[in-house]
Scaffold this motif. Structure first.
Motif, PDB file in Angstrom:
ATOM      1  N   GLU A 162       0.827  -1.212   0.000  1.00 32.61           N
ATOM      2  CA  GLU A 162       0.000   0.000   0.000  1.00 32.61           C
ATOM      3  C   GLU A 162       0.861   1.262   0.000  1.00 32.61           C
ATOM      4  O   GLU A 162       0.504   2.252  -0.637  1.00 32.61           O
ATOM      5  N   VAL A 163       1.987   1.233   0.701  1.00 29.71           N
ATOM      6  CA  VAL A 163       2.897   2.385   0.718  1.00 29.71           C
ATOM      7  C   VAL A 163       3.414   2.672  -0.684  1.00 29.71           C
ATOM      8  O   VAL A 163       3.382   3.809  -1.162  1.00 29.71           O
ATOM      9  N   ALA A 164       3.890   1.643  -1.383  1.00 28.34           N
ATOM     10  CA  ALA A 164       4.444   1.836  -2.725  1.00 28.34           C
ATOM     11  C   ALA A 164       3.390   2.392  -3.678  1.00 28.34           C
ATOM     12  O   ALA A 164       3.661   3.318  -4.449  1.00 28.34           O
ATOM     13  N   VAL A 165       2.182   1.854  -3.621  1.00 33.84           N
ATOM     14  CA  VAL A 165       1.107   2.337  -4.502  1.00 33.84           C
ATOM     15  C   VAL A 165       0.670   3.740  -4.094  1.00 33.84           C
ATOM     16  O   VAL A 165       0.426   4.602  -4.945  1.00 33.84           O
ATOM     17  N   TYR A 166       0.584   3.999  -2.802  1.00 31.48           N
ATOM     18  CA  TYR A 166       0.168   5.323  -2.305  1.00 31.48           C
ATOM     19  C   TYR A 166       1.107   6.415  -2.827  1.00 31.48           C
ATOM     20  O   TYR A 166       0.667   7.453  -3.327  1.00 31.48           O
ATOM     21  N   ILE A 167       2.410   6.172  -2.725  1.00 32.65           N
ATOM     22  CA  ILE A 167       3.387   7.176  -3.173  1.00 32.65           C
ATOM     23  C   ILE A 167       3.355   7.317  -4.697  1.00 32.65           C
ATOM     24  O   ILE A 167       3.415   8.429  -5.224  1.00 32.65           O
ATOM     25  N   ALA A 168       3.240   6.211  -5.417  1.00 31.83           N
ATOM     26  CA  ALA A 168       3.158   6.281  -6.882  1.00 31.83           C
ATOM     27  C   ALA A 168       1.937   7.100  -7.302  1.00 31.83           C
ATOM     28  O   ALA A 168       2.023   7.955  -8.192  1.00 31.83           O
ATOM     29  N   ARG A 169       0.814   6.874  -6.655  1.00 34.22           N
ATOM     30  CA  ARG A 169      -0.406   7.627  -7.002  1.00 34.22           C
ATOM     31  C   ARG A 169      -0.248   9.099  -6.647  1.00 34.22           C
ATOM     32  O   ARG A 169      -0.686   9.979  -7.400  1.00 34.22           O
ATOM     33  N   LYS A 170       0.353   9.375  -5.516  1.00 28.77           N
ATOM     34  CA  LYS A 170       0.583  10.757  -5.108  1.00 28.77           C
ATOM     35  C   LYS A 170       1.409  11.498  -6.168  1.00 28.77           C
ATOM     36  O   LYS A 170       1.150  12.657  -6.490  1.00 28.77           O
ATOM     37  N   LYS A 171       2.402  10.809  -6.717  1.00 29.48           N
ATOM     38  CA  LYS A 171       3.227  11.399  -7.777  1.00 29.48           C
ATOM     39  C   LYS A 171       2.387  11.689  -9.019  1.00 29.48           C
ATOM     40  O   LYS A 171       2.570  12.714  -9.681  1.00 29.48           O
ATOM     41  N   ALA A 172       1.473  10.781  -9.359  1.00 27.30           N
ATOM     42  CA  ALA A 172       0.623  10.976 -10.539  1.00 27.30           C
ATOM     43  C   ALA A 172      -0.373  12.112 -10.326  1.00 27.30           C
ATOM     44  O   ALA A 172      -0.662  12.876 -11.261  1.00 27.30           O
ATOM     45  N   GLU A 173      -0.895  12.240  -9.113  1.00 25.02           N
ATOM     46  CA  GLU A 173      -1.874  13.289  -8.828  1.00 25.02           C
ATOM     47  C   GLU A 173      -1.320  14.679  -9.096  1.00 25.02           C
ATOM     48  O   GLU A 173      -2.069  15.600  -9.424  1.00 25.02           O
ATOM     49  N   ALA A 174      -0.006  14.848  -8.993  1.00 23.87           N
ATOM     50  CA  ALA A 174       0.618  16.148  -9.260  1.00 23.87           C
ATOM     51  C   ALA A 174       0.437  16.567 -10.722  1.00 23.87           C
ATOM     52  O   ALA A 174       0.570  17.747 -11.049  1.00 23.87           O
ATOM     53  N   PHE A 175       0.114  15.621 -11.592  1.00 20.06           N
ATOM     54  CA  PHE A 175      -0.054  15.904 -13.023  1.00 20.06           C
ATOM     55  C   PHE A 175      -1.516  16.012 -13.448  1.00 20.06           C
ATOM     56  O   PHE A 175      -1.802  16.358 -14.590  1.00 20.06           O
TER      57      PHE A 175
ATOM     58  N   THR B 114       4.065   6.842 -13.178  1.00 14.73           N
ATOM     59  CA  THR B 114       4.827   7.081 -11.955  1.00 14.73           C
ATOM     60  C   THR B 114       5.075   5.740 -11.273  1.00 14.73           C
ATOM     61  O   THR B 114       4.323   4.790 -11.466  1.00 14.73           O
ATOM     62  N   ALA B 115       6.127   5.693 -10.486  1.00 15.12           N
ATOM     63  CA  ALA B 115       6.447   4.457  -9.777  1.00 15.12           C
ATOM     64  C   ALA B 115       7.186   4.789  -8.491  1.00 15.12           C
ATOM     65  O   ALA B 115       7.819   5.838  -8.373  1.00 15.12           O
ATOM     66  N   ASP B 116       7.085   3.888  -7.550  1.00 14.24           N
ATOM     67  CA  ASP B 116       7.853   4.001  -6.320  1.00 14.24           C
ATOM     68  C   ASP B 116       8.281   2.603  -5.902  1.00 14.24           C
ATOM     69  O   ASP B 116       7.455   1.695  -5.840  1.00 14.24           O
ATOM     70  N   THR B 117       9.570   2.446  -5.662  1.00 15.94           N
ATOM     71  CA  THR B 117      10.112   1.148  -5.270  1.00 15.94           C
ATOM     72  C   THR B 117      10.596   1.222  -3.831  1.00 15.94           C
ATOM     73  O   THR B 117      11.287   2.165  -3.454  1.00 15.94           O
ATOM     74  N   ILE B 118      10.202   0.237  -3.058  1.00 12.83           N
ATOM     75  CA  ILE B 118      10.673   0.135  -1.681  1.00 12.83           C
ATOM     76  C   ILE B 118      11.228  -1.266  -1.457  1.00 12.83           C
ATOM     77  O   ILE B 118      10.909  -2.200  -2.188  1.00 12.83           O
ATOM     78  N   VAL B 119      12.050  -1.368  -0.463  1.00 12.54           N
ATOM     79  CA  VAL B 119      12.607  -2.650  -0.036  1.00 12.54           C
ATOM     80  C   VAL B 119      12.083  -2.906   1.362  1.00 12.54           C
ATOM     81  O   VAL B 119      12.031  -1.994   2.195  1.00 12.54           O
ATOM     82  N   CYS B 120      11.672  -4.126   1.612  1.00 10.51           N
ATOM     83  CA  CYS B 120      11.105  -4.470   2.918  1.00 10.51           C
ATOM     84  C   CYS B 120      11.814  -5.720   3.437  1.00 10.51           C
ATOM     85  O   CYS B 120      11.900  -6.734   2.734  1.00 10.51           O
ATOM     86  N   VAL B 121      12.339  -5.630   4.656  1.00 10.11           N
ATOM     87  CA  VAL B 121      12.996  -6.776   5.276  1.00 10.11           C
ATOM     88  C   VAL B 121      12.562  -6.851   6.735  1.00 10.11           C
ATOM     89  O   VAL B 121      12.534  -5.835   7.438  1.00 10.11           O
ATOM     90  N   ASP B 122      12.156  -8.026   7.148  1.00 15.01           N
ATOM     91  CA  ASP B 122      11.706  -8.239   8.530  1.00 15.01           C
ATOM     92  C   ASP B 122      10.640  -7.225   8.949  1.00 15.01           C
ATOM     93  O   ASP B 122      10.637  -6.729  10.083  1.00 15.01           O
ATOM     94  N   GLY B 123       9.745  -6.871   8.018  1.00 22.14           N
ATOM     95  CA  GLY B 123       8.674  -5.927   8.318  1.00 22.14           C
ATOM     96  C   GLY B 123       9.085  -4.466   8.303  1.00 22.14           C
ATOM     97  O   GLY B 123       8.263  -3.587   8.524  1.00 22.14           O
TER      98      GLY B 123
END
Length: 190
Positions: free
Chosen positions: A46-59, A70-79
């Motif tokens: 949800e974080v990755a999609v939320y940030i990607a959408r936020k970036k698109a909303e600026a346009f 738009t895209a946002d990549t995150i890395v997740c380890v041990d939560g």
């Protein structure tokens, strides 16, 4: 590519640009400053999609028939969500955290076209072998990990010597799940 409108890539990532070129996509890079904070309580996906959408909303409301990607990549380890490191020391800490563990690379993508938002994500599991402190510090000193989620690029030395295997999309780990993106783009007008 036929039948796909011109793409506005809202990303300064050279890796995403390279992937689009390899896909024979016509695109233009256009950037807007966007606050990449997110509310508490979201899952990593949800974080990755939320940030990607936020970036698109600026346009929103500024387009002439193009599709904004738009895209946002995150890395997740041990939560724990790892974004981009703030300093070289922070990059070393992140890589030490990833060393010898399995982590998830999650890329959220948003396509804005004709006022509609199409959000999706992809998850890849990455298996890192145990890295020595020397390998990590040498990588951080010689490469530019500050613009990469989790402090590494899969296509760079630390990825080439440290990753034992991947479950999922390689291009997702690079920063854009091209397989899913292609499927979404060819169905934009349907």
């Amino acid at each position: 590519m036929n039948n796909v409108p011109k793409i506005i890539l809202a990303s300064k990532s050279p890796r995403r640009q390279d992937l689009l070129r390899l896909m024979d996509m016509e695109f233009e890079v256009m950037l807007k400053d966007v606050d990449e904070s997110y509310p508490d309580g979201l899952t990593p996906q949800e974080v990755a999609v939320y940030i990607a959408r936020k970036k698109a909303e600026a346009f929103d409301g500024t387009l002439n028939g193009e599709v904004v990607l738009t895209a946002d990549t995150i890395v997740c380890v041990d939560g724990l969500i790892l974004g981009k490191p703030e300093t070289p020391d922070h990059a070393v800490e992140m890589l030490q955290t990833l060393s010898g563990k399995v982590h998830q690379v999650i890329t959220g993508v948003c396509l804005l076209y004709k006022g509609r938002y199409n959000n999706f994500f992809d998850v890849s599991e990455v298996f890192f072998r145990k890295l020595s402190d020397q390998e990590i510090k040498s990588y951080v000193a010689e490469y530019e990990p500050l613009d990469k989620a989790g402090s590494y690029g899969i296509q760079e030395r630390i990825g080439l010597i440290g990753i034992e295997r991947i479950n999922g999309s390689y291009t997702n780990v690079v920063g854009l799940p091209t397989e899913k993106l292609y499927a979404q783009l060819i169905n934009l007008n349907k």
